[in-house]
Scaffold this motif. Structure first.
Motif, PDB file in Angstrom:
ATOM      1  N   GLY A  78       0.817  -1.200   0.000  1.00 12.67           N
ATOM      2  CA  GLY A  78       0.000   0.000   0.000  1.00 12.67           C
ATOM      3  C   GLY A  78       0.857   1.259   0.000  1.00 12.67           C
ATOM      4  N   GLY A  79       0.206   2.407  -0.019  1.00  8.43           N
ATOM      5  CA  GLY A  79       0.920   3.677  -0.056  1.00  8.43           C
ATOM      6  C   GLY A  79       1.106   4.299   1.311  1.00  8.43           C
ATOM      7  N   GLY A  80       0.051   4.269   2.123  1.00 10.40           N
ATOM      8  CA  GLY A  80       0.159   4.777   3.484  1.00 10.40           C
ATOM      9  C   GLY A  80       0.085   6.284   3.605  1.00 10.40           C
ATOM     10  N   THR A  81       0.700   6.802   4.655  1.00  9.92           N
ATOM     11  CA  THR A  81       0.587   8.212   5.002  1.00  9.92           C
ATOM     12  C   THR A  81       1.170   9.126   3.932  1.00  9.92           C
ATOM     13  OG1 THR A  81       0.683   7.659   7.344  1.00  9.92           O
ATOM     14  CG2 THR A  81       1.137   9.936   6.756  1.00  9.92           C
ATOM     15  N   ARG A  82       2.264   8.703   3.307  1.00  7.26           N
ATOM     16  CA  ARG A  82       2.878   9.557   2.285  1.00  7.26           C
ATOM     17  C   ARG A  82       1.964   9.744   1.087  1.00  7.26           C
ATOM     18  NH1 ARG A  82       7.181   6.179   0.949  1.00  7.26           N
ATOM     19  NH2 ARG A  82       6.411   4.753   2.534  1.00  7.26           N
ATOM     20  N   SER A  83       1.181   8.721   0.744  1.00  6.20           N
ATOM     21  CA  SER A  83       0.240   8.889  -0.365  1.00  6.20           C
ATOM     22  C   SER A  83      -0.853   9.882   0.019  1.00  6.20           C
ATOM     23  CB  SER A  83      -0.369   7.537  -0.767  1.00  6.20           C
ATOM     24  OG  SER A  83      -1.127   6.970   0.281  1.00  6.20           O
ATOM     25  N   ARG A  84      -1.284   9.834   1.267  1.00  5.59           N
ATOM     26  CA  ARG A  84      -2.310  10.786   1.713  1.00  5.59           C
ATOM     27  C   ARG A  84      -1.767  12.212   1.697  1.00  5.59           C
ATOM     28  NH1 ARG A  84      -3.228   5.909   3.244  1.00  5.59           N
ATOM     29  NH2 ARG A  84      -5.233   5.135   4.010  1.00  5.59           N
ATOM     30  N   HIS A  85      -0.505  12.353   2.001  1.00  2.00           N
ATOM     31  CA  HIS A  85       0.122  13.676   1.989  1.00  2.00           C
ATOM     32  C   HIS A  85       0.149  14.247   0.575  1.00  2.00           C
ATOM     33  CE1 HIS A  85       4.000  16.236   2.309  1.00  2.00           C
ATOM     34  NE2 HIS A  85       2.977  16.935   2.767  1.00  2.00           N
ATOM     35  N   ILE A  86       0.615  13.447  -0.380  1.00  2.81           N
ATOM     36  CA  ILE A  86       0.690  13.947  -1.753  1.00  2.81           C
ATOM     37  C   ILE A  86      -0.704  14.108  -2.356  1.00  2.81           C
ATOM     38  CG2 ILE A  86       0.948  11.665  -2.832  1.00  2.81           C
ATOM     39  CD1 ILE A  86       2.711  14.953  -3.858  1.00  2.81           C
ATOM     40  N   TYR A  87      -1.672  13.279  -1.923  1.00  2.00           N
ATOM     41  CA  TYR A  87      -3.060  13.481  -2.359  1.00  2.00           C
ATOM     42  C   TYR A  87      -3.543  14.863  -1.933  1.00  2.00           C
ATOM     43  CZ  TYR A  87      -3.714   8.440  -3.331  1.00  2.00           C
ATOM     44  OH  TYR A  87      -3.629   7.170  -3.820  1.00  2.00           O
ATOM     45  N   ALA A  88      -3.282  15.204  -0.659  1.00  2.00           N
ATOM     46  CA  ALA A  88      -3.752  16.485  -0.125  1.00  2.00           C
ATOM     47  C   ALA A  88      -3.152  17.660  -0.888  1.00  2.00           C
ATOM     48  CB  ALA A  88      -3.404  16.580   1.363  1.00  2.00           C
ATOM     49  N   ILE A  89      -1.856  17.576  -1.181  1.00  2.00           N
ATOM     50  CA  ILE A  89      -1.204  18.651  -1.926  1.00  2.00           C
ATOM     51  C   ILE A  89      -1.786  18.748  -3.336  1.00  2.00           C
ATOM     52  CG2 ILE A  89       0.982  19.410  -2.935  1.00  2.00           C
ATOM     53  CD1 ILE A  89       2.393  18.153  -0.517  1.00  2.00           C
ATOM     54  N   GLY A  90      -1.940  17.584  -3.990  1.00  2.00           N
ATOM     55  CA  GLY A  90      -2.483  17.582  -5.344  1.00  2.00           C
ATOM     56  C   GLY A  90      -3.893  18.134  -5.415  1.00  2.00           C
ATOM     57  N   LEU A  91      -4.724  17.796  -4.430  1.00  2.00           N
ATOM     58  CA  LEU A  91      -6.100  18.294  -4.410  1.00  2.00           C
ATOM     59  C   LEU A  91      -6.131  19.799  -4.209  1.00  2.00           C
ATOM     60  CD1 LEU A  91      -7.780  15.469  -2.295  1.00  2.00           C
ATOM     61  CD2 LEU A  91      -8.104  15.899  -4.742  1.00  2.00           C
ATOM     62  N   GLU A  92      -5.244  20.303  -3.341  1.00  2.00           N
ATOM     63  CA  GLU A  92      -5.178  21.753  -3.113  1.00  2.00           C
ATOM     64  C   GLU A  92      -4.784  22.502  -4.381  1.00  2.00           C
ATOM     65  OE1 GLU A  92      -2.595  22.664   0.105  1.00  2.00           O
ATOM     66  OE2 GLU A  92      -4.032  22.072   1.654  1.00  2.00           O
ATOM     67  N   LEU A  93      -3.998  21.845  -5.216  1.00  2.00           N
ATOM     68  CA  LEU A  93      -3.516  22.481  -6.441  1.00  2.00           C
ATOM     69  C   LEU A  93      -4.397  22.182  -7.648  1.00  2.00           C
ATOM     70  CD1 LEU A  93       0.321  21.881  -5.955  1.00  2.00           C
ATOM     71  CD2 LEU A  93      -0.930  24.036  -5.720  1.00  2.00           C
ATOM     72  N   GLY A  94      -5.533  21.498  -7.406  1.00  2.00           N
ATOM     73  CA  GLY A  94      -6.498  21.279  -8.475  1.00  2.00           C
ATOM     74  C   GLY A  94      -6.150  20.170  -9.444  1.00  2.00           C
ATOM     75  N   MET A  95      -5.306  19.226  -9.026  1.00  2.00           N
ATOM     76  CA  MET A  95      -4.915  18.146  -9.918  1.00  2.00           C
ATOM     77  C   MET A  95      -6.090  17.202 -10.197  1.00  2.00           C
ATOM     78  SD  MET A  95      -1.724  18.550 -10.797  1.00  2.00           S
ATOM     79  CE  MET A  95      -2.210  20.292 -10.899  1.00  2.00           C
ATOM     80  N   PRO A  96      -6.183  16.673 -11.427  1.00  2.00           N
ATOM     81  CA  PRO A  96      -7.260  15.729 -11.763  1.00  2.00           C
ATOM     82  C   PRO A  96      -7.011  14.358 -11.141  1.00  2.00           C
ATOM     83  CG  PRO A  96      -5.797  16.018 -13.628  1.00  2.00           C
ATOM     84  CD  PRO A  96      -5.362  17.014 -12.599  1.00  2.00           C
ATOM     85  N   THR A  97      -8.046  13.515 -11.182  1.00  2.00           N
ATOM     86  CA  THR A  97      -7.976  12.188 -10.567  1.00  2.00           C
ATOM     87  C   THR A  97      -6.801  11.375 -11.106  1.00  2.00           C
ATOM     88  OG1 THR A  97     -10.350  12.120 -10.158  1.00  2.00           O
ATOM     89  CG2 THR A  97      -9.212  10.014 -10.244  1.00  2.00           C
ATOM     90  N   GLY A  98      -6.554  11.446 -12.406  1.00  2.00           N
ATOM     91  CA  GLY A  98      -5.483  10.656 -13.001  1.00  2.00           C
ATOM     92  C   GLY A  98      -4.116  11.006 -12.459  1.00  2.00           C
ATOM     93  N   VAL A  99      -3.876  12.271 -12.217  1.00  2.00           N
ATOM     94  CA  VAL A  99      -2.587  12.694 -11.659  1.00  2.00           C
ATOM     95  C   VAL A  99      -2.498  12.264 -10.193  1.00  2.00           C
ATOM     96  CG1 VAL A  99      -1.148  14.683 -11.071  1.00  2.00           C
ATOM     97  CG2 VAL A  99      -2.334  14.609 -13.266  1.00  2.00           C
ATOM     98  N   ILE A 100      -3.601  12.390  -9.452  1.00  2.00           N
ATOM     99  CA  ILE A 100      -3.631  11.943  -8.062  1.00  2.00           C
ATOM    100  C   ILE A 100      -3.319  10.441  -7.998  1.00  2.00           C
ATOM    101  CG2 ILE A 100      -5.056  11.702  -5.998  1.00  2.00           C
ATOM    102  CD1 ILE A 100      -4.456  14.591  -6.643  1.00  2.00           C
ATOM    103  N   ALA A 101      -3.891   9.663  -8.907  1.00  2.00           N
ATOM    104  CA  ALA A 101      -3.638   8.226  -8.955  1.00  2.00           C
ATOM    105  C   ALA A 101      -2.174   7.932  -9.258  1.00  2.00           C
ATOM    106  CB  ALA A 101      -4.532   7.563 -10.001  1.00  2.00           C
ATOM    107  N   LYS A 102      -1.573   8.703 -10.144  1.00  2.00           N
ATOM    108  CA  LYS A 102      -0.156   8.522 -10.474  1.00  2.00           C
ATOM    109  C   LYS A 102       0.705   8.800  -9.249  1.00  2.00           C
ATOM    110  CE  LYS A 102       3.143   7.713 -13.470  1.00  2.00           C
ATOM    111  NZ  LYS A 102       3.331   6.366 -14.047  1.00  2.00           N
ATOM    112  N   PHE A 103       0.339   9.816  -8.474  1.00  2.00           N
ATOM    113  CA  PHE A 103       1.039  10.076  -7.217  1.00  2.00           C
ATOM    114  C   PHE A 103       0.986   8.842  -6.318  1.00  2.00           C
ATOM    115  CE2 PHE A 103      -0.104  14.904  -7.367  1.00  2.00           C
ATOM    116  CZ  PHE A 103       0.898  15.111  -8.297  1.00  2.00           C
ATOM    117  N   GLY A 104      -0.205   8.272  -6.185  1.00  2.00           N
ATOM    118  CA  GLY A 104      -0.382   7.100  -5.328  1.00  2.00           C
ATOM    119  C   GLY A 104       0.465   5.922  -5.783  1.00  2.00           C
TER     120      GLY A 104
END
Length: 276
Positions: free
Chosen positions: A83-109
């Motif tokens: 799994g991804g864990g806390t670091r994935s949640r961190h990058i999700y939060a940053i990506g969402l704040e910056l308006g990233m689309p779902t596909g980019v958020i998934a790539k982060f994960g």
């Protein structure tokens, strides 16, 4: 196979049951005869090492998990995901704040889950641990014949093409989903989720001390209950219900020594969610 032209004589088709048919026709797809799904690796156990629950605990959790997995190597073929864990949640939060689309958020994960796969593979390297990619599934026979323990990141490879959810932009097909999809694909002997909780509860036991433990439940029943919180990603239940080869998934507390061994042996430990 014979070639055959359309009635208007313009197009050539390979003669088959799908010749000239629309693959979006619900009636046709439902009537299409299928051979039973082949179980490619019916003797392989797929185990997911949780990100937040296990990997993020570092030395307080991973060495014990590694010891128990390697102790079972002689008896069981195992394919691990992470799994991804806390670091994935961190990058999700940053990506969402910056308006990233779902596909980019998934790539982060995917990138964070892959970091954990590398971590687990390196810890397992003295016992044949090897990090593999999704396209190396075709090499599993070779890896197992050489005594390897393959480790793959759990995020399904939708990446930039992740399906947007009904609400928000966090991808709903994450590492739990990738794990059960993998188990279904290879026709695995079992699909075990290693977490830091006993299994499924009526609510998150970390937040609600009155939550009740559920040792066994059907996937459809659990979907119908529509609980606010689940120990696995919700789409896993739908995938299990549709699977031709998986009878159940199992959630075990890897922090308790012996649980992984018992689950690999087919014992009912933790929670079993079965296909109804």
């Amino acid at each position: 196979m014979a070639l055959q032209r359309d009635r208007d004589g313009k197009r050539l088709h390979v003669k088959s049951k799908l010749m000239g048919e629309s693959l979006v026709s619900k009636r046709f797809v439902e009537s299409l005869p299928l051979a039973p799904q082949v179980r490619l690796f019916p003797d392989v156990h797929v185990l997911k090492v949780g990100g937040q629950s296990i990997c993020d605990r570092g030395v307080k959790a991973l060495p014990g998990i590694i010891r128990e997995i390697t102790a079972n190597k002689a008896k069981h073929k195992m394919l691990l995901t992470t799994g991804g864990g806390t670091r994935s949640r961190h990058i999700y939060a940053i990506g969402l704040e910056l308006g990233m689309p779902t596909g980019v958020i998934a790539k982060f994960g995917s990138s964070v889950s892959e970091q954990n796969a590398l971590l687990v593979a390196m810890l397992l390297s003295p016992w044949g641990g090897i990090k593999i990619g999704h396209d190396e599934i075709v090499k599993l026979s070779t890896y197992f014949s050489q005594g390897c323990i393959p480790v793959m990141h759990g995020m399904p490879p939708y990446d930039y093409f992740a399906i947007p959810p009904e609400t928000g932009r966090i991808p709903i097909y994450r590492t739990d989903v990738g794990t059960i999809l993998l188990a279904d694909l290879i026709g695995a002997r079992s699909c075990i989720f290693i977490k830091d909780e006993k299994g499924l509860f009526t609510d998150d036991p970390k937040k609600d001390p009155k939550a009740t433990f559920i040792p066994e439940i059907g996937a459809k029943t659990l979907l119908d209950k529509d609980q606010d919180d689940l120990v696995v990603e919700r789409p896993c239940l739908e995938i299990l219900q549709r699977s031709e080869v998986l009878e159940h998934i199992q959630i075990v507390n890897g922090m308790e020594e012996g649980n992984i061994t018992r689950a690999l042996a087919g014992e009912h430990v933790g929670t079993r969610i079965f296909r109804e």
